[in-house]
Structure formats: structure tokens, C-alpha cells
Design a protein around this motif. Structure first.
Motif, PDB file in Angstrom:
ATOM      1  N   ALA A 142      12.714 -68.991  41.528  1.00 17.83           N
ATOM      2  CA  ALA A 142      13.822 -69.897  41.833  1.00 17.83           C
ATOM      3  C   ALA A 142      14.000 -70.944  40.744  1.00 17.83           C
ATOM      4  O   ALA A 142      15.135 -71.267  40.359  1.00 17.83           O
ATOM      5  CB  ALA A 142      13.576 -70.570  43.184  1.00 17.83           C
ATOM      6  N   GLN A 143      12.893 -71.460  40.215  1.00 21.87           N
ATOM      7  CA  GLN A 143      12.997 -72.520  39.210  1.00 21.87           C
ATOM      8  C   GLN A 143      13.467 -71.984  37.860  1.00 21.87           C
ATOM      9  O   GLN A 143      14.219 -72.670  37.150  1.00 21.87           O
ATOM     10  CB  GLN A 143      11.650 -73.222  39.048  1.00 21.87           C
ATOM     11  CG  GLN A 143      11.697 -74.432  38.119  1.00 21.87           C
ATOM     12  CD  GLN A 143      12.702 -75.470  38.569  1.00 21.87           C
ATOM     13  OE1 GLN A 143      12.642 -75.940  39.712  1.00 21.87           O
ATOM     14  NE2 GLN A 143      13.641 -75.828  37.697  1.00 21.87           N
ATOM     15  N   LEU A 144      13.058 -70.780  37.474  1.00 26.74           N
ATOM     16  CA  LEU A 144      13.540 -70.208  36.219  1.00 26.74           C
ATOM     17  C   LEU A 144      15.057 -70.063  36.243  1.00 26.74           C
ATOM     18  O   LEU A 144      15.743 -70.385  35.261  1.00 26.74           O
ATOM     19  CB  LEU A 144      12.886 -68.848  35.972  1.00 26.74           C
ATOM     20  CG  LEU A 144      11.391 -68.852  35.630  1.00 26.74           C
ATOM     21  CD1 LEU A 144      10.860 -67.421  35.544  1.00 26.74           C
ATOM     22  CD2 LEU A 144      11.129 -69.595  34.325  1.00 26.74           C
ATOM     23  N   ASN A 187      21.190 -74.807  34.890  1.00 27.77           N
ATOM     24  CA  ASN A 187      21.469 -76.212  34.624  1.00 27.77           C
ATOM     25  C   ASN A 187      21.257 -76.604  33.176  1.00 27.77           C
ATOM     26  O   ASN A 187      21.551 -77.753  32.796  1.00 27.77           O
ATOM     27  CB  ASN A 187      20.588 -77.097  35.513  1.00 27.77           C
ATOM     28  CG  ASN A 187      20.902 -76.925  36.984  1.00 27.77           C
ATOM     29  OD1 ASN A 187      22.019 -76.564  37.350  1.00 27.77           O
ATOM     30  ND2 ASN A 187      19.916 -77.173  37.835  1.00 27.77           N
ATOM     31  N   GLU A 188      20.701 -75.682  32.377  1.00 28.43           N
ATOM     32  CA  GLU A 188      20.422 -75.929  30.959  1.00 28.43           C
ATOM     33  C   GLU A 188      19.455 -77.098  30.777  1.00 28.43           C
ATOM     34  O   GLU A 188      19.487 -77.809  29.781  1.00 28.43           O
ATOM     35  CB  GLU A 188      21.702 -76.151  30.157  1.00 28.43           C
ATOM     36  CG  GLU A 188      22.642 -74.957  30.188  1.00 28.43           C
ATOM     37  CD  GLU A 188      23.753 -75.028  29.154  1.00 28.43           C
ATOM     38  OE1 GLU A 188      23.876 -76.063  28.461  1.00 28.43           O
ATOM     39  OE2 GLU A 188      24.496 -74.026  29.024  1.00 28.43           O
ATOM     40  N   ARG A 189      18.583 -77.295  31.732  1.00 20.32           N
ATOM     41  CA  ARG A 189      17.562 -78.330  31.673  1.00 20.32           C
ATOM     42  C   ARG A 189      16.280 -77.785  32.296  1.00 20.32           C
ATOM     43  O   ARG A 189      16.326 -77.021  33.262  1.00 20.32           O
ATOM     44  CB  ARG A 189      17.990 -79.591  32.417  1.00 20.32           C
ATOM     45  CG  ARG A 189      19.246 -80.253  31.881  1.00 20.32           C
ATOM     46  CD  ARG A 189      19.557 -81.530  32.642  1.00 20.32           C
ATOM     47  NE  ARG A 189      18.548 -82.555  32.398  1.00 20.32           N
ATOM     48  CZ  ARG A 189      18.586 -83.419  31.387  1.00 20.32           C
ATOM     49  NH1 ARG A 189      19.593 -83.385  30.518  1.00 20.32           N
ATOM     50  NH2 ARG A 189      17.630 -84.325  31.231  1.00 20.32           N
ATOM     51  N   SER A 190      15.143 -78.212  31.752  1.00 16.72           N
ATOM     52  CA  SER A 190      13.874 -77.725  32.293  1.00 16.72           C
ATOM     53  C   SER A 190      13.642 -78.230  33.705  1.00 16.72           C
ATOM     54  O   SER A 190      13.046 -77.543  34.530  1.00 16.72           O
ATOM     55  CB  SER A 190      12.716 -78.138  31.382  1.00 16.72           C
ATOM     56  OG  SER A 190      12.666 -79.547  31.226  1.00 16.72           O
ATOM     57  N   GLY A 191      14.125 -79.440  34.009  1.00 14.61           N
ATOM     58  CA  GLY A 191      14.018 -79.947  35.370  1.00 14.61           C
ATOM     59  C   GLY A 191      12.583 -79.942  35.878  1.00 14.61           C
ATOM     60  O   GLY A 191      11.674 -80.465  35.233  1.00 14.61           O
ATOM     61  N   LYS A 192      12.378 -79.308  37.027  1.00 17.34           N
ATOM     62  CA  LYS A 192      11.057 -79.276  37.642  1.00 17.34           C
ATOM     63  C   LYS A 192      10.159 -78.174  37.081  1.00 17.34           C
ATOM     64  O   LYS A 192       9.037 -77.992  37.551  1.00 17.34           O
ATOM     65  CB  LYS A 192      11.198 -79.098  39.149  1.00 17.34           C
ATOM     66  CG  LYS A 192      11.951 -80.229  39.837  1.00 17.34           C
ATOM     67  CD  LYS A 192      12.096 -79.956  41.329  1.00 17.34           C
ATOM     68  CE  LYS A 192      12.878 -81.063  42.022  1.00 17.34           C
ATOM     69  NZ  LYS A 192      13.068 -80.780  43.479  1.00 17.34           N
ATOM     70  N   LEU A 193      10.658 -77.435  36.077  1.00 14.34           N
ATOM     71  CA  LEU A 193       9.884 -76.308  35.541  1.00 14.34           C
ATOM     72  C   LEU A 193       8.569 -76.760  34.938  1.00 14.34           C
ATOM     73  O   LEU A 193       7.538 -76.084  35.084  1.00 14.34           O
ATOM     74  CB  LEU A 193      10.717 -75.563  34.499  1.00 14.34           C
ATOM     75  CG  LEU A 193      10.054 -74.346  33.846  1.00 14.34           C
ATOM     76  CD1 LEU A 193       9.737 -73.276  34.892  1.00 14.34           C
ATOM     77  CD2 LEU A 193      10.950 -73.765  32.749  1.00 14.34           C
ATOM     78  N   VAL A 194       8.576 -77.910  34.249  1.00 14.79           N
ATOM     79  CA  VAL A 194       7.367 -78.382  33.571  1.00 14.79           C
ATOM     80  C   VAL A 194       6.241 -78.578  34.581  1.00 14.79           C
ATOM     81  O   VAL A 194       5.128 -78.050  34.417  1.00 14.79           O
ATOM     82  CB  VAL A 194       7.649 -79.680  32.806  1.00 14.79           C
ATOM     83  CG1 VAL A 194       6.350 -80.246  32.221  1.00 14.79           C
ATOM     84  CG2 VAL A 194       8.664 -79.436  31.689  1.00 14.79           C
ATOM     85  N   THR A 232      18.817 -66.590  28.679  1.00 14.79           N
ATOM     86  CA  THR A 232      17.798 -67.643  28.743  1.00 14.79           C
ATOM     87  C   THR A 232      16.789 -67.363  29.837  1.00 14.79           C
ATOM     88  O   THR A 232      15.573 -67.494  29.646  1.00 14.79           O
ATOM     89  CB  THR A 232      18.468 -69.006  28.984  1.00 14.79           C
ATOM     90  OG1 THR A 232      19.370 -69.291  27.916  1.00 14.79           O
ATOM     91  CG2 THR A 232      17.426 -70.110  29.058  1.00 14.79           C
ATOM     92  N   ALA A 233      17.271 -66.989  31.025  1.00 13.28           N
ATOM     93  CA  ALA A 233      16.371 -66.684  32.135  1.00 13.28           C
ATOM     94  C   ALA A 233      15.443 -65.538  31.773  1.00 13.28           C
ATOM     95  O   ALA A 233      14.231 -65.583  32.040  1.00 13.28           O
ATOM     96  CB  ALA A 233      17.179 -66.356  33.391  1.00 13.28           C
ATOM     97  N   ALA A 234      16.003 -64.495  31.156  1.00 11.30           N
ATOM     98  CA  ALA A 234      15.186 -63.348  30.752  1.00 11.30           C
ATOM     99  C   ALA A 234      14.143 -63.746  29.719  1.00 11.30           C
ATOM    100  O   ALA A 234      12.992 -63.301  29.765  1.00 11.30           O
ATOM    101  CB  ALA A 234      16.082 -62.240  30.210  1.00 11.30           C
ATOM    102  N   ALA A 235      14.548 -64.591  28.776  1.00 10.04           N
ATOM    103  CA  ALA A 235      13.623 -65.017  27.726  1.00 10.04           C
ATOM    104  C   ALA A 235      12.451 -65.799  28.307  1.00 10.04           C
ATOM    105  O   ALA A 235      11.294 -65.609  27.892  1.00 10.04           O
ATOM    106  CB  ALA A 235      14.365 -65.853  26.690  1.00 10.04           C
ATOM    107  N   MET A 236      12.731 -66.675  29.255  1.00  4.63           N
ATOM    108  CA  MET A 236      11.631 -67.422  29.879  1.00  4.63           C
ATOM    109  C   MET A 236      10.714 -66.480  30.651  1.00  4.63           C
ATOM    110  O   MET A 236       9.487 -66.545  30.519  1.00  4.63           O
ATOM    111  CB  MET A 236      12.191 -68.525  30.781  1.00  4.63           C
ATOM    112  CG  MET A 236      12.819 -69.678  30.021  1.00  4.63           C
ATOM    113  SD  MET A 236      13.213 -71.095  31.081  1.00  4.63           S
ATOM    114  CE  MET A 236      14.620 -70.463  31.998  1.00  4.63           C
TER     115      MET A 236
END
Length: 522
Positions: free
Chosen positions: A300-302, A308-315, A355-359
Motif C-alpha cells: 500500500a505504501q509503495l 503522491n511523488e513523495r516518500s511520505g511514510k515509506l521511510v 516508479t512503483a515497479a522500480a521501488m
């Protein structure tokens, strides 16, 4: 008391196993230890691919995908770079999806025969591709012979299911949100998903023994392991007990016993469980009893970070993953057959999809790809629309195309394997490149994860280390170029090893990243 209770339950479960079955759930090898993998094979990607056989490829012209169709398209999967495939349910079932089984030791005749499965397994193993199958044992179909016999108290199968007693709250909500108890004449039985899926009672020794035997049967056919449907609901049946530690302990004891029995039959068996929880700390106890569980919170976070083009809560989430999940064993993904497809969640934005795939494909562990994701297929609820035919040709009526249902997503001819095959800039090409990165740098697959504090939230950044490599992965989530100062702990990363865009470079102590670019620094 909790640990002693767990040990007692595990001992009781083991007592029901066939003779000679041991208990060594924490002693297993990674999927790359497969005996059929040639010693000279290139490095593994660790990537799995989920297939809905009905929607995949039709070889007999009846409009329904089949096992021979999976065999037919193994070279496509090999070219994508995946190391394993997960077959959604292939057992006989009255439903289109197969998650209500009527015969655990047979193949759905719409998909083919046991001989067809053997050919698939042999061909897949020859290519270094493992095959796991869905094992749906939390419940059966209400048309299974066991359940048809179960209403009669004198029949032994009555004890195979859960029946309401005098004090039962018949209005109780199930752990999945629906009605838990269902009427059958004057009796009520437990079915936490639907009335057509009655739950098996794993406190009955004959049930545990039979499920062990079923698992051993399929391993003997050559299957490499199982995706375990509804793994947390063997004992977690009611909404009121969703966070009860006793339910967790009972589930873990059962799966530990099952894992031990499967390892006795096949030491390198791979078990990945569907455990729908919200935090890595809730997933952590399942490692050992199972090889892995799907990382729903990370999925969900990825998607959210890409959108949103921001890391947000991912870190912070990745820091918790690093602390809770064993290195290289996470099972991240973006979406599956129960969720709206990634491209639909991202409103058709191709850059966000990349981007999602790359992460996903630069995180350690064993990532799973849902069929058609690599083409950008879309799909929104209801569930059948998430499981539409794989797009092989520009013409949706081309040879081999499944016709099990009409397309609803509105994807054009450019969203097809044929259209993207020769396009170096296609999403398919991007997936192949990213998966190849994992083969070139095994640290992307098996590395220990560390998440540095990077103030620029337009970047998603993590470090991966193993015995031979120390790399920094950086993704520009945004539509504008970004820079990252390589100072302090990051000063040692000076060389671009892999890049999705030639504009990604290090100059004057700074990493310069074009829009939506990804790099791996060493």
C-alpha cells in the motif's frame, strides 16, 4: 504461560502427523536452493509471478486458459527474468476463481489433467523456474464430499467442521467482516468468508492429518511449495478475537507443524502465506513457521509514494521492515488478484507505474508480480474485473487469448505483450531491466536493509549490504530533477553502478537524478 501453551499445542499437532515427520520449521533454505536449478545457472532474481490459469493462455480453443497454456508461455516468463510462478487454485471447484475446493487431489478439468501439470513442472524446472500452487485449506467448498456428509452427526466428517452450540452467538461477525455462522437445517456452521466456504476445524486430528497428506501429495507430484490462502484464519475466525495473542499462537503452532512435515518431504519447500496485517511487527512472528508472508502494508505504501511523488511514510515503514523481517526474506508486491490493479490505483499514470515497479524490484526479498502488471493492465473492482484475460496480442481475439470474460478496463492494443515486446521504452522492457538488475547484483535480492535519513522527500533511498557489496538505491519519485548530497555516511557512494536514465550521475559530491529516474550507487 503463552510460550508453554504454544509448545504444548505444537506437540499435540505433531502427534497427529504421519510417522517420521520431523519438526524443524526454522531450518530451511532459500528458494534458490532448488535441486533442479543447474549449478552453472546465472544469478537468480528471486522474483515470483502470480498466474490466474483461467485468464492466462488457451491452447484448446475453449476460451479458458489452461495448464498447457502456462507451459506454452514459459519462455515469456523466462525472458522476463522470473524464478518462480504461483498458480492460483488449480483444484476442481464450482466457482470461476477456485477458492472453494471440491477435490484436493485433482486438477480442475477445465485447466487440464495431472499429466498436463507434470509436463508444466518438468518444462519449468528445465528453465530454472519453480512452481508453487495455491493451497486453500482454511475452508472447503460447501459441495465438497466432506461437507456433504458433515451434517449427519454419526458421520466422522461432522467433526471436520465447526458447528454452533447452545451458547453460540449466531450474530457474531467473522474476522473478514461478514456473517460468521450459517444455517443448514436446524444446525449452524462456521464459514468466515461466505456460506459456500465452510471452515475446517483444525482441532480435529483427522483434519490436520489429511491436510498434511494433501501437502505431501502435491510435493510428490513435483510442486515446489505453496501459497497458503487465508493463513491467519485457521484459528482467527471472529472480528472480536482479531488481536488475541492466543489465536496467533494457535495459528503459528499449526503452520510450524505443517512446515516441518513439508520439509521432511522436501527440504527446500517454499511456503508463503497470505497474512493480512497492517504492521511489520505483526508479520514478523510468521517467519520460521513459514518462509515468508506477503507484505501488505509495504504494498500500500509503495503505491501511495509513487502516486503522491513523495516518500511520505515509506521511510519509517522500511525502517520497521528492516528491524522486523529477516534479511532477504520479505515478500513485497504491488497488487494481487484481490486488489485493484496498480495501474488503476495510479489512475493510468505510466511514470508513476514505472516508479512503483522500480521501488518494488530494488527492495530485498522475494517480490511477487501479478500477471499483466508488467504490461500496465488495468482493473478495478468487482473481483472478476481484476482477473481479466492476459493481453498477449494487439487483437484481443488473437490466438491463445482467454475469453473467460469480456474486458472492462478499456486497455487499448498498445497494452499487450506483442505491442511492448519490441519497444525498448515499454513498461515490459522496464520490468525486464529491473529484474535483470537483481540478477546482476544479488545484494538487491538478499542484502541487509538500512534506511538513511534523507531530508528530500521527493527521493526514496535505502542502503543494501552483503558480504561483497554495499550499495545505495535512490529513486526520484517526482517529475522534476532532484539532487542528493553525498556527504557524511553517504560519502562512500561515488560510482553509478546501474541507472534507468543516462542522466543519473555523480558530480561534485552530489547525485543528480532526472525526473522519475532510479540509480544504484556503489
Amino acid at each position: 504461560m503463552g510460550l508453554r501453551w504454544l509448545a504444548m499445542l505444537a506437540a499435540a499437532l505433531l502427534a497427529a502427523l504421519p510417522p517420521g515427520v520431523g519438526f524443524a520449521a526454522s531450518d530451511y533454505r532459500s528458494p534458490e536452493g532448488h535441486a533442479n536449478t543447474p549449478a552453472s545457472a546465472p544469478s537468480r532474481s528471486g522474483v515470483w509471478y502470480e498466474i490466474f490459469v483461467r485468464a492466462w493462455y488457451d491452447t484448446d480453443g475453449d476460451g479458458i486458459g489452461d495448464l498447457n497454456g502456462v507451459t506454452e508461455k514459459l519462455d515469456y516468463l523466462k525472458s522476463l527474468g522470473v524464478d518462480g510462478i504461483w498458480l492460483m487454485p488449480i483444484n476442481p471447484s464450482p466457482s470461476y476463481h477456485g477458492y472453494d475446493v471440491t477435490d484436493y487431489r485433482a486438477v480442475n478439468p477445465q485447466y487440464g489433467t495431472l499429466a498436463d501439470l507434470h509436463r508444466l513442472l518438468e518444462a519449468a524446472h528445465a528453465r530454472g523456474i519453480r512452481v508453487i500452487m495455491d493451497l486453500v485449506v482454511n475452508h472447503t467448498s460447501d459441495r465438497h464430499p466432506w461437507f456433504l456428509a458433515a451434517p449427519y452427526p454419526a458421520d466422522p466428517h461432522h467433526a471436520w467442521y465447526s458447528w454452533a452450540g447452545p451458547g453460540t452467538d449466531l450474530d457474531a461477525r467473522s474476522a473478514t467482516g461478514g456473517q460468521a455462522w450459517h444455517a443448514l437445517g436446524k444446525q449452524h456452521y462456521l464459514g468466515i468468508f461466505t456460506s459456500g466456504m465452510p471452515d475446517l476445524d483444525f482441532d480435529t486430528p483427522a483434519v490436520r492429518k489429511e491436510i498434511i497428506a494433501i501437502g505431501r501429495y502435491w510435493l510428490a507430484q513435483g510442486v515446489d511449495g505453496f501459497r497458503l490462502d487465508a493463513a491467519r484464519h485457521i484459528y482467527d475466525d471472529f472480528a472480536a478475537t482479531a488481536d488475541d495473542p492466543a489465536m496467533l499462537h494457535r495459528n503459528l503452532a499449526w503452520w510450524s507443524a505443517f512446515h516441518g512435515a513439508m520439509k521432511a518431504a522436501r527440504p527446500d519447500v517454499y511456503l508463503v502465506g497470505e497474512v493480512t496485517r497492517d504492521e511489520p511487527k505483526q508479520l514478523a512472528p510468521w517467519y520460521g513457521p513459514l518462509n515468508a508472508v506477503f507484505d501488505f502494508p509495504l504494498a500500500a505504501q509503495l503505491v501511495e509514494s509513487a502516486r503522491n511523488e513523495r516518500s511520505g511514510k515509506l521511510v519509517e515503514l522500511l525502517k520497521r521492515v528492516a528491524a522486523e523481517i529477516p534479511a532477504g526474506q520479505d515478500a513485497p508486491f504491488l497488487s494481487n488478484h484481490d486488489q485493484e490493479r496498480v495501474m488503476s490505483q495510479l489512475d493510468g499514470n505510466a511514470q508513476h507505474m514505472r516508479t512503483a515497479a522500480a521501488m518494488l524490484l530494488t527492495l530485498p526479498g522475494r517480490p511477487f508480480i501479478y500477471y499483466g502488471e508488467e504490461l500496465g493492465m488495468r482493473g478495478r473492482k468487482p473481483d472478476p474485473d481484476l482477473r481479466e484475460p492476459m493481453r498477449w496480442h494487439r487483437d484481443p481475439h488473437g490466438p491463445g487469448e482467454s475469453r473467460w470474460k469480456r474486458f472492462s478496463a478499456g486497455d487499448g492494443p498498445d497494452v499487450s505483450a506483442d505491442a511492448e515486446e519490441g519497444d525498448a521504452h515499454s513498461l515490459l522492457a522496464r520490468y525486464r531491466m529491473l529484474i535483470d538488475w537483481r540478477r546482476e547484483l544479488p545484494v538487491l535480492r538478499d542484502g541487509v536493509l538500512h534506511v538513511p535519513d534523507v531530508p528530500n522527500r521527493r527521493l526514496a533511498t535505502w542502503e543494501l549490504t552483503d558480504a561483497g557489496h554495499d550499495v545505495l538505491v535512490v529513486h526520484n519519485l517526482s517529475r522534476k530533477p532532484q539532487t542528493l548530497k553525498l556527504g557524511g555516511p553517504l560519502a562512500r557512494f561515488r560510482q553509478v553502478r546501474l541507472a534507468s536514465d543516462p542522466g543519473g550521475r555523480v558530480a561534485a559530491g552530489q547525485l543528480q537524478l532526472p525526473a522519475y529516474a532510479s540509480v544504484v550507487l556503489q
